[in-house]
Design an enzyme around this catalytic site. Structure first.
Site: not given
Ligand SMILES: Cc1ncc(C[n+]2csc(CCOP(=O)(O)OP(=O)(O)O)c2C)c(N)n1
Ligand SMILES: Cc1ncc(C[n+]2csc(CCOP(=O)(O)OP(=O)(O)O)c2C)c(N)n1
Ligand SMILES: [Mg+2]
Ligand SMILES: [Mg+2]
Lengths: 324, 327, 324, 327
Positions: A59, A128
């Site tokens: 971000e 959120h």
């Molecule tokens: C700081 C932040 N940016 C974006 C999001 C939205 N978001 C939630 S889960 C996710 C993907 C995360 O990927 P990963 O770390 O690989 O975890 P996974 O969902 O695969 O378990 C995103 C972009 C968030 N929750 N927090």
């Protein structure tokens, strides 16, 4: 006129500006598949991956891309996915973007639009859901918009992209699917003008973003029982339309400000304070605010319901304000 | 070793020396002016680190961009900012690069491609990468160089901006200007692992470690890296090892420093080293000429700054924003 | 009573709490040499490097250290060096620290103190000067303190460290060297109580932090020319002492709020709005606010002078409010 | 390969399988309940990734701590959180782990050393490191494990927390649970360099890459790492390569996924793999017994959740803060 959802309207608005001006580009997570809500759907095939940039989960860097891109002569549109995630980029937003023009003595312009889909949706809980528009209004250098209808979302997004100042563009995340009539052609809404939702003489209700439709229902209910409410959808939070608000309060003598954000230090405080400083003598009742309690947003449905400013809360406040 | 029979190489060496001298004398003059109460606030001086700014910027064209740090005088001068506008800015005058609104920590000269000093450690990293992305949208071939300190490598933006630049293959030259300290702390104590270049390499970014007090070495490294960025896209990384001869700010006496290291480093002053080399090459006369030229320029900048007026108080309302400006 | 500078008072306050409670520890940049201003001087030799933790430049992690440390059963004191640098850790402060107790249903307590030396000092310009207390007051879960005297800084720091809630502790950076009398012994100041600086009947002035001493001078000047001003130093911004403010306004009928922060959406708005909502009928004049213009803090001395709320501004506002 | 003649090893294998089954069946039950409208909001399921949670937590003691992600059911169950309190939390009931205030994304069980799921990608990294620092202040020898996704390695907190843990030699086990995707993006596209373990190594942190679908491999790696943390201090890093068999959220159909990769991975379901192994070891009967046990527990948890009451609306005012609580 065509009928569109908020989502379709903002997608078209961005696409129109990208066609108009080759220096407009967008950046954020998952934009290649149309963004989290589909508000970028189809854009990558028209504009390619250099102008629809699907980014890592970074971000601070996403916002910096907007800042740096602006300093290098382009007009970036920065997608934050959910407003809460902007908290990881506050330094970039507040210490850099908002100040660059001033602290560099006018050498820099930062025509960035930072898109913040904001607010509560069922079950999205503390991290959120929060509404922080009053923070951004407090920050010199920023324009802050928070439209609520499909037409305004489109028209103000287009104005925001053309604006030379950085714009915080708060989107009504809970009502992406609401539909509305969109004027044909190059539909831009001027920044700084409130939308008069309903004219009335008894009490002035000022609101914005997702609360506009809730307030509208409450107002209609009160009108049915004989209270002639004037409803203003602010749309533009900085600058906000003091002219429209003062004129309305002078007419009604009563002011109610309604917002989804926490009431304490919300934008309602600024509006009430500005009104009493300027048109104190025209108030026949103390002004009132309705906002969320000073608590995080809860998860469980009955807690969410108790937390939200509801149609009933608004009706009751209006009725109390006009009670003899 | 540079072949000094070559006229171009001689010119280049003298130009680098001149840039370093300008930075040194500019900051020495500012140091005195600050102590005399002519410059408000504090100053972060880059005395001892001039070779990094001079060397890196020698590889850049006017259309290329740089971002800088809180210690940004050297980068600005090396990129071509006006000495007198810079001095006026430090003095808070309306003729300053930022009309007196920014001061030393926000010095900037957009006309020279210098996108600003920065009061936030690591603040320039993301701006540089974003600027590179903007240049790509505009179809420009310019490269962006980004200066940051050894302290910045422990901040989140370091990771986010390097990963981003590598992912999108943006032509950004990252320059870690390692002066050994982050404020009052020896940085090595708080920086884990094998150092900044290892971090960059782990992100797939080609890196070099150079002697940051040897201006020719820095210039050669930067030229090679920038040439590659222009040819193949980027990014690239230089870890320039130098030393801060003054305190962190003008008020800092450096009590936390290792005395022996400090004396050793005083003998490795980049300007001393280069002057020695130029003398060996029989260019002492040129060096003296440059010193006089620079002296004259700095004196003129000081006079101009002193003579310039302060900005009008009402200017605090200007250049904030067009829509919703303060009243 | 002993006389101490603000700096000495807070250093002693922290040391006393660290002696009292072995779970209290501090973390921040350069703490091993006493911190940026010397407010930690000597502590590392008494408490060692595990309790006076000199950290890398990693603001997000510094704040997380406080959060994680609290969740693991200790009482961290987190040093931000200059309040502006907290902007790099807002996610940790607002999305995590402030919400942890609530969103985990009371399982967690987060007894962290986050120290923010805040405000303008000569020549420190846009990125090292801003006052954002209204942001923190807007955030549920946070206690916000902003003392102005040596005794209050010490006494409220000690109360903050003992507090079970996370505390944003705003320190008056511009007046570290001011001296004051410190009561002997275990001097704790209760959270939530304003300090009555001067009793008066004509107009109520409410202020805090560095503005308290500026306002005090202005008040004394007005008193000399016959205006009987009541001056309240709020000290505690959340919760703030509504009781003391309401009582004073009921008596004087006039309210002036003075703060260093930008006026728009500053805490003054909340105070004015709360007062008009609650004691509207007791006001004989519209309340007023004095804060900074909605512009970044400038560098050059004449600009700084124009930007600051000055003693003259305050005097003039007071005189206008009591003018017939 | 584990020597299955050994009674302890057999017990261990069955316990790991049981943990994986609990996670799987818990989430499958939740998935249905969400679709039926019994669970509000969305869910992030870890179906397919159970071996990472089960394997890592098998190396931990009750006094050890963990932090988690938005995809935290598995970590919680593996660390010993109550199934029925967790299910009640998803249902928003007052008997939930968080009294209905948190829901799936903020599930936590402090009594089991589970310091919370987290709605912020990378949010748990700094908390884990901070907790380790707090444990040191308290003189505790406990270790802290920290789960995070492959998407989190591009966020600033990844760098800041790893560097910090390495600098202070804190006993933190970093576990990158790499399921191939960050939301709707194949993470490899946006992650520069040689991967998460290379980044950790560049910070001087000893790292391992393991097959995250092989629960014994994960358990062995974690046991070795945790043993080292207890003996020598830390940190240590595991990159566990797994795969997400469901969508990012419950609403996501995974249209962006590579179909071939997906089918291949379905055959590498960690529970399938382990059941095959247990069958080879003639433990089918035990497997069936475990399935029945787990089924019974999940059914009970569902019943209890359905029967529990919702929290009182007034509870939104409680547990915010003691001083300055909302009225
Ligand atoms: C700081 C932040 N940016 C974006 C999001 C939205 N978001 C939630 S889960 C996710 C993907 C995360 O990927 P990963 O770390 O690989 O975890 P996974 O969902 O695969 O378990 C995103 C972009 C968030 N929750 N927090
Ligand atoms: C985010 C942030 N944290 C802390 C500071 C305070 N600060 C200013 S300079 C500095 C040291 C920076 O060290 P380094 O990056 O090595 O640069 P140098 O000063 O050595 O040139 C610190 C801690 C800051 N300006 N910004
Ligand atoms: Mg340094
Ligand atoms: Mg993933």
């Amino acid at each position: 006129m065509t009928t569109q959802t908020v989502l379709e309207a903002v997608r078209d608005g961005l696409a129109e500006e990208m066609r108009r001006d080759a220096t407009v580009w967008a950046v954020g997570e998952d934009l290649h598949i149309g963004g989290l809500y589909g508000q970028y759907r189809g854009l990558i095939s028209e504009f390619g991956p250099d102008r629809i940039v699907a980014s890592p989960i970074s971000e601070a860097m996403i916002v910096s891309a907007g800042l740096g891109g602006a300093l290098a002569g382009t007009r970036p549109v920065v997608e934050m996915r959910i407003a809460d995630f902007a908290l990881s980029a506050i330094d970039e937003l507040v210490n850099q973007i908002a100040k660059a023009r001033f602290m560099f003595g006018g050498q820099a312009r930062v025509p960035v639009v930072v898109r913040l889909p904001q607010g509560m949706v069922t079950g999205s809980a503390a991290q959120h859901s929060q509404s922080l528009e009053s923070w951004y209004v407090h920050v010199p250098g920023l324009v802050v918009l928070a439209p609520s209808t499909a037409a305004d979302c489109k028209g103000l997004l287009k104005s925001a992209i053309r604006c030379e100042d950085p714009v915080i563009f708060i989107e009504p995340r809970a009502i992406w699917q609401n539909t509305g009539e969109i004027p044909e052609g190059d539909h831009c809404v001027p920044i700084g003008e409130a939308r008069l939702v309903r004219k009335g003489g008894d009490v002035t209700v000022v609101t914005w973003s997702t609360m506009a439709s809730v307030a509208h229902k409450a107002v209609e209910a009160c009108v049915e029982t004989g209270t002639d409410v004037e409803l203003l959808d602010l749309r533009s939070l900085w600058p906000w339309d003091t002219g429209a608000v003062f004129a309305s309060v002078k007419k009604t003598g009563r002011l109610l400000v309604v917002h989804e954000a926490v009431q304490v230090c919300g934008l309602g405080a600024e509006i009430v304070a500005t009104v009493v400083e300027n048109v104190h003598g025209d108030l026949c009742r103390p002004p009132r605010r309705l906002g969320a309690p000073r608590a995080p947003v809860p998860f469980s449905p009955p807690l969410e319901a108790a937390y939200r400013v509801s149609q009933q809360n608004i009706e009751q406040a209006i009725r109390e304000m006009v009670a003899p | 070793m540079t072949d000094i029979d070559n006229n171009n190489e001689r010119k280049r060496a003298l130009a680098l020396h001149r840039t370093m001298l300008s930075i040194r004398r500019f900051e020495e003059a500012a140091e005195i002016a600050q102590r005399d109460g002519e410059i408000p606030g504090t100053l972060h001086l880059s005395i001892g680190q001039e070779a990094v700014a001079a060397g890196v910027c020698s590889a850049l064209e006017p259309a290329d961009l740089i971002t800088s740090t809180h210690r940004g005088h050297g980068h600005s001068i090396a990129k071509g900012a006006s000495l007198s506008a810079m001095m006026a800015e430090l003095f808070g005058r309306v003729t300053g690069t930022c009309k007196g609104k920014g001061g030393s920590m926000h010095i900037a000269d957009f006309s020279a491609g210098m996108l600003g000093a920065n009061g936030v450690v690591g603040g320039g990293l993301g701006i540089a990468v974003g600027a590179a992305q903007g240049l790509r949208v505009r179809g420009s071939e310019a490269v962006t160089a980004c200066f940051f300190g050894d302290g910045a490598v422990n901040r989140g933006p370091f990771l986010e901006s390097l990963n981003w630049a590598a992912t999108f293959r943006l032509p950004v030259l990252f320059v870690c200007e390692d002066n050994g300290y982050a404020a009052f702390t020896e940085t090595a104590r708080l920086t884990a692992g094998a150092g900044p270049a290892a971090r960059a390499e782990s992100l797939g970014i080609q890196s070099m470690v150079v002697d940051g007090n040897d201006v020719l070495a820095v210039a050669d490294a930067a030229a090679a890296m920038v040439e590659r960025l222009r040819r193949e896209g980027g990014p690239a990384f230089i870890h320039a090892q130098t030393y801060r001869l003054r305190g962190h700010t003008i008020a800092d006496q450096g009590a936390y420093r290792d005395a022996e290291r400090h004396s050793r480093q005083e003998l490795r002053d980049p300007i001393l080293l280069m002057r020695q080399r130029l003398t060996d090459w029989n260019l002492s006369q040129d060096v003296q000429r440059l010193q006089v030229e620079v002296e004259t320029e700095i004196a003129a900048a000081l006079v101009a700054a002193r003579e310039a007026v302060f900005p009008e108080p009402a200017s605090i309302y200007a250049e904030v924003q067009d829509i919703g400006a303060p009243a």
